[in-house]
Scaffold this active site. Structure first.
Site, mmCIF file in Angstrom:
data_model
loop_
_atom_site.group_PDB
_atom_site.id
_atom_site.type_symbol
_atom_site.label_atom_id
_atom_site.label_comp_id
_atom_site.label_asym_id
_atom_site.label_seq_id
_atom_site.Cartn_x
_atom_site.Cartn_y
_atom_site.Cartn_z
ATOM 1 N N THR A 1 -60.710 48.169 -6.580
ATOM 2 C CA THR A 1 -59.691 48.061 -7.631
ATOM 3 C C THR A 1 -60.358 48.361 -8.970
ATOM 4 O O THR A 1 -61.413 47.801 -9.270
ATOM 5 C CB THR A 1 -59.123 46.628 -7.676
ATOM 6 O OG1 THR A 1 -58.454 46.365 -6.444
ATOM 7 C CG2 THR A 1 -58.129 46.455 -8.822
ATOM 8 N N CYS A 2 -59.737 49.222 -9.727
ATOM 9 C CA CYS A 2 -60.179 49.469 -11.101
ATOM 10 C C CYS A 2 -61.634 49.972 -11.128
ATOM 11 O O CYS A 2 -61.906 51.068 -10.669
ATOM 12 C CB CYS A 2 -59.973 48.201 -11.929
ATOM 13 S SG CYS A 2 -59.727 48.534 -13.652
#
Ligand SMILES: *[C@@H]1O[C@H](CO)[C@@H](O)[C@H](O)[C@H]1NC(C)=O
Ligand SMILES: *[C@@H]1O[C@H](CO)[C@@H](O)[C@H](O)[C@H]1NC(C)=O
EC number: 3.4.19.9
Length: 280
Positions: free
Chosen positions: A133-134
């Site tokens: 994520t991210c």
């Protein structure tokens, strides 16, 4: 596809004492609840440093636990053989968001070890789901391509709907989403973007390694650059990596969606009970 909106809101409460949490001896997973490693990060913020050398944002722990997983912190100061032992003792790993160097940081170093072990394991008929994520997404683009292909975008603090680039039924990530939820995702600004760097569709398309490895699932644009917000590993590696991006749920906007995404994340990691095999 973590609840980054929530994550960012709770970053101030981040668990910085993690370095002092001894990692208890890992045991082979026996129950149906997957055991997921979460990669730590070095604390750079002065206020956080007082509390400890490394941290994991507590929201990631809560988010996996709320959907039934158990969580193990993956420290940055273990020996290679200790990482191998840990790899064999957990069911998958999550590379969380944050801000450290993608090439030269403890986070990058350990992510690479797990990525290599996952690929090796896949070659041996095993698989080890890896979720980014991210920052974790960005790290995976670097690990797969071997290059830094990110570009600056105007995407800090913006909520957007997702542009689906292929039918949701063609992706493992979205195939079981209820139709009304997919529709909401496609037309309402339910995903929060908090990132300066993005992988543009252009750079993805020009890179053979990325194209061979991932399918783009959703894109977004900051007005001038079209970038990838969700992608997953393609079929032949389908059990190695399930990667989502910086488009994440704003939990206050839609708690049901957020809950659903938590469950999807954990389902990615959940071992199939019959035969002890993984399922997605
Ligand atoms: C493509 O990647 C390069 C780095 O290799 C970067 O400088 C450039 O901004 C990227 N371009 C786009 C459109 O993403
Ligand atoms: C979705 O894609 C279309 C066409 O490229 C673009 O006009 C629109 O702005 C995109 N929407 C978002 C939310 O990024």
């Amino acid at each position: 596809m973590a609840s980054l909106g929530l994550l960012l809101r709770v970053l101030g409460l981040v668990l910085c004492g993690a370095a002092s949490l001894g990692l208890s001896a890992p045991t082979a997973p026996t129950s149906k609840e997957p055991i997921i490693g979460i990669l730590m990060q070095t604390c750079h913020n002065e206020n956080m440093k007082i509390l400890g050398k490394y941290y994991i944002a507590a929201s990631y722990v809560k988010y996996l636990e709320s959907a039934g997983a158990r969580v193990v912190p993956v420290r940055l100061d273990l020996k290679d053989e200790e990482y191998e032992k840990l790899f064999k003792s957990i069911n998958g790993i999550l590379f969380p968001g944050g801000s450290v160097d993608l090439m030269n940081s403890g986070y990058a170093h350990v992510a690479k070890i797990f990525y290599k072990l996952a690929i090796q394991g896949f070659g041996n008929g095993d698989y080890f789901p890896t979720w980014g994520t991210c920052l974790g997404f960005e790290e995976l683009t670097y690990l797969v391509s071997g290059e830094s292909l990110l570009t600056l975008t105007d995407t800090v603090g913006i909520k957007m709907p997702l542009n689906f680039t292929r039918g949701p039924l063609q992706s493992r990530m979205f195939q079981n989403f209820p139709a009304d939820l997919l529709l909401s995702l496609a037309i309402e600004p339910l995903t929060a973007n908090f990132h300066k760097w993005s992988l543009s569709v252009k750079n993805f398309t020009m890179n053979e390694k990325l194209k061979a490895f991932f399918n783009i699932l959703t894109t977004n644009t900051d007005g001038s650059i079209e970038f990838i917000s969700t992608m997953e590993a393609i079929l032949q590696l389908k059990y190695v990596l399930q990667t989502t991006a910086k488009s994440v749920t704003d939990i206050q906007e839609n708690t049901f969606l957020s809950k659903y995404i938590d469950e999807v994340t954990v389902r990615v990691f959940r071992p199939q009970i019959a035969g002890g095999k993984w399922s997605i």
